[in-house]
Scaffold this motif. Structure first.
Motif, PDB file in Angstrom:
ATOM      1  N   TRP A  93       0.821  -1.201   0.000  1.00 27.43           N
ATOM      2  CA  TRP A  93       0.000   0.000   0.000  1.00 27.43           C
ATOM      3  C   TRP A  93       0.859   1.257   0.000  1.00 27.43           C
ATOM      4  O   TRP A  93       1.877   1.330   0.713  1.00 27.43           O
ATOM      5  CB  TRP A  93      -0.913   0.021   1.231  1.00 27.43           C
TER       6      TRP A  93
ATOM      7  N   MET B  92       0.842   5.002   1.101  1.00 25.74           N
ATOM      8  CA  MET B  92       0.139   5.939   1.972  1.00 25.74           C
ATOM      9  C   MET B  92       0.322   7.382   1.536  1.00 25.74           C
ATOM     10  O   MET B  92      -0.463   8.255   1.906  1.00 25.74           O
ATOM     11  CB  MET B  92       0.636   5.790   3.422  1.00 25.74           C
TER      12      MET B  92
ATOM     13  N   GLU C 293       4.364   0.046   0.651  1.00 23.56           N
ATOM     14  CA  GLU C 293       4.804  -0.580   1.888  1.00 23.56           C
ATOM     15  C   GLU C 293       4.047  -1.877   2.147  1.00 23.56           C
ATOM     16  O   GLU C 293       2.903  -2.042   1.730  1.00 23.56           O
ATOM     17  CB  GLU C 293       4.571   0.369   3.075  1.00 23.56           C
TER      18      GLU C 293
ATOM     19  N   VAL D 249       2.085  -3.770   4.682  1.00 22.94           N
ATOM     20  CA  VAL D 249       1.355  -3.454   5.913  1.00 22.94           C
ATOM     21  C   VAL D 249       0.410  -4.588   6.308  1.00 22.94           C
ATOM     22  O   VAL D 249      -0.596  -4.376   6.978  1.00 22.94           O
ATOM     23  CB  VAL D 249       0.574  -2.118   5.777  1.00 22.94           C
TER      24      VAL D 249
ATOM     25  N   HIS E  54      -5.580  -2.415   5.437  1.00 19.93           N
ATOM     26  CA  HIS E  54      -4.522  -2.070   6.380  1.00 19.93           C
ATOM     27  C   HIS E  54      -5.118  -1.527   7.684  1.00 19.93           C
ATOM     28  O   HIS E  54      -6.241  -1.030   7.715  1.00 19.93           O
ATOM     29  CB  HIS E  54      -3.572  -1.037   5.767  1.00 19.93           C
ATOM     30  N   THR E  55      -4.373  -1.644   8.752  1.00 21.60           N
ATOM     31  CA  THR E  55      -4.795  -1.079  10.029  1.00 21.60           C
ATOM     32  C   THR E  55      -4.506   0.417  10.028  1.00 21.60           C
ATOM     33  O   THR E  55      -3.860   0.949   9.113  1.00 21.60           O
ATOM     34  CB  THR E  55      -4.050  -1.750  11.192  1.00 21.60           C
TER      35      THR E  55
ATOM     36  N   GLN F 204      -2.579   3.659  10.630  1.00 21.32           N
ATOM     37  CA  GLN F 204      -1.153   3.936  10.661  1.00 21.32           C
ATOM     38  C   GLN F 204      -0.893   5.187  11.505  1.00 21.32           C
ATOM     39  O   GLN F 204      -1.810   5.954  11.807  1.00 21.32           O
ATOM     40  CB  GLN F 204      -0.636   4.132   9.239  1.00 21.32           C
ATOM     41  N   PRO F 205       0.366   5.408  11.912  1.00 20.41           N
ATOM     42  CA  PRO F 205       0.670   6.585  12.738  1.00 20.41           C
ATOM     43  C   PRO F 205       0.145   7.898  12.159  1.00 20.41           C
ATOM     44  O   PRO F 205      -0.293   8.778  12.913  1.00 20.41           O
ATOM     45  CB  PRO F 205       2.204   6.571  12.788  1.00 20.41           C
TER      46      PRO F 205
ATOM     47  N   HIS G 254      -2.568   8.389  10.726  1.00 21.90           N
ATOM     48  CA  HIS G 254      -3.999   8.525  10.953  1.00 21.90           C
ATOM     49  C   HIS G 254      -4.321   9.069  12.339  1.00 21.90           C
ATOM     50  O   HIS G 254      -5.416   9.582  12.558  1.00 21.90           O
ATOM     51  CB  HIS G 254      -4.686   7.172  10.762  1.00 21.90           C
TER      52      HIS G 254
ATOM     53  N   VAL H 178      -5.930   0.507  16.506  1.00 26.94           N
ATOM     54  CA  VAL H 178      -4.922   0.035  15.539  1.00 26.94           C
ATOM     55  C   VAL H 178      -4.934  -1.485  15.405  1.00 26.94           C
ATOM     56  O   VAL H 178      -4.307  -2.025  14.489  1.00 26.94           O
ATOM     57  CB  VAL H 178      -3.504   0.519  15.923  1.00 26.94           C
TER      58      VAL H 178
ATOM     59  N   ARG I 283      -8.755  -4.962  12.066  1.00 30.67           N
ATOM     60  CA  ARG I 283      -8.362  -5.384  10.717  1.00 30.67           C
ATOM     61  C   ARG I 283      -9.617  -5.681   9.909  1.00 30.67           C
ATOM     62  O   ARG I 283     -10.288  -6.675  10.114  1.00 30.67           O
ATOM     63  CB  ARG I 283      -7.477  -6.629  10.795  1.00 30.67           C
TER      64      ARG I 283
END
Length: 233
Positions: free
Chosen positions: A117, A119, A126, A128, A146-147, A149-150, A152, A168, A171
């Motif tokens: 993915w 971002m 990446e 993920v 994806h979960t 991410q920082p 977000h 986080v 899923r």
């Protein structure tokens, strides 16, 4: 009222488009779609009073949350194209770059294959933890999401570190079902189902609900040969 009499009301709403129907085996699920209502408001009463469809969206989530184990986002769009071209657009890197605005997935699109993915449009793809679940050309594509991410955490308001840590771990997964429309002149019916959210208050659910509508609208424009807003007249 009889069951037959009750069924007439969803049938009217379905034909008028505010209600989307998805069949799953013997079940027939009805989902509220506020977009046609909003389009009607924009066209006819927007100059007098303009309301966003937030209340309808919350109503959908609240009602579905009481009858389903977990909430889900379901959206149906009709596109004047072929099933083969639509599936290709869902998996072709150059097409994805256009209708997802430079973000999005990259994969070999075989069952079990990783889905990398991007971002950031200027960043790299990446790993993920996403995987292709189903890949049936011209019919169905499904993969895990994806979960959070920082990046977000800055986009959503989390009350505490604990709330963030719980969020986080969520899923979800997304599925695209491709089938001929009920009427041939309507083209192809694309149903997107994004589910697996932990609660109706899921921040990921909040994000993808608006995001998918915009993405699919751009996908429709791309496949039907229309112009995008940033193109010169």
């Amino acid at each position: 009222m009889s069951r037959q009499a009750v069924s007439e009301h969803p049938a009217v709403l379905e034909s008028a488009l505010p209600v989307t129907v998805v069949r799953r085996g013997r079940e027939k699920l009805h989902h509220l779609d506020p977009v046609p209502i909003q389009e009607l408001a924009d066209r006819w009463i927007g100059r007098y009073e303009r309301h966003r469809p937030d209340a309808l969206s919350h109503l959908e989530q609240n009602l579905e949350g009481t009858v389903m184990d977990k909430p889900e986002f379901v959206y149906v769009i009709y596109i004047q194209t072929t099933a083969e071209k639509l599936y290709q657009a869902l998996t072709d890197p150059e097409s994805i770059k256009i209708y997802m605005g430079g973000y999005g997935p990259d994969s070999t699109w075989e069952a079990g294959a990783p889905v990398r993915w991007k971002m950031d449009p200027d960043g790299e793809f990446e790993e993920v933890g996403q995987r292709v679940l189903e890949a049936e050309p011209g019919k169905r594509l499904s993969y895990t999401w994806h979960t959070l991410q920082p990046m977000h955490r800055q986009m959503f308001d989390f009350a505490s570190d604990q709330e963030w840590e719980e969020a986080v771990r969520e899923r979800s997964k997304v599925a695209f079902d491709i089938e001929p429309a009920e009427e041939p002149e309507m083209g192809i019916r694309l149903t997107i189902t994004h589910d697996g959210f932990d609660s109706p208050d899921s921040k990921m659910l909040e994000g993808v609900s608006d995001g998918w509508i915009a993405i699919l609208s751009t996908l429709k424009t791309l496949l039907e040969g229309g112009k995008f807003l940033d193109e010169p007249a």
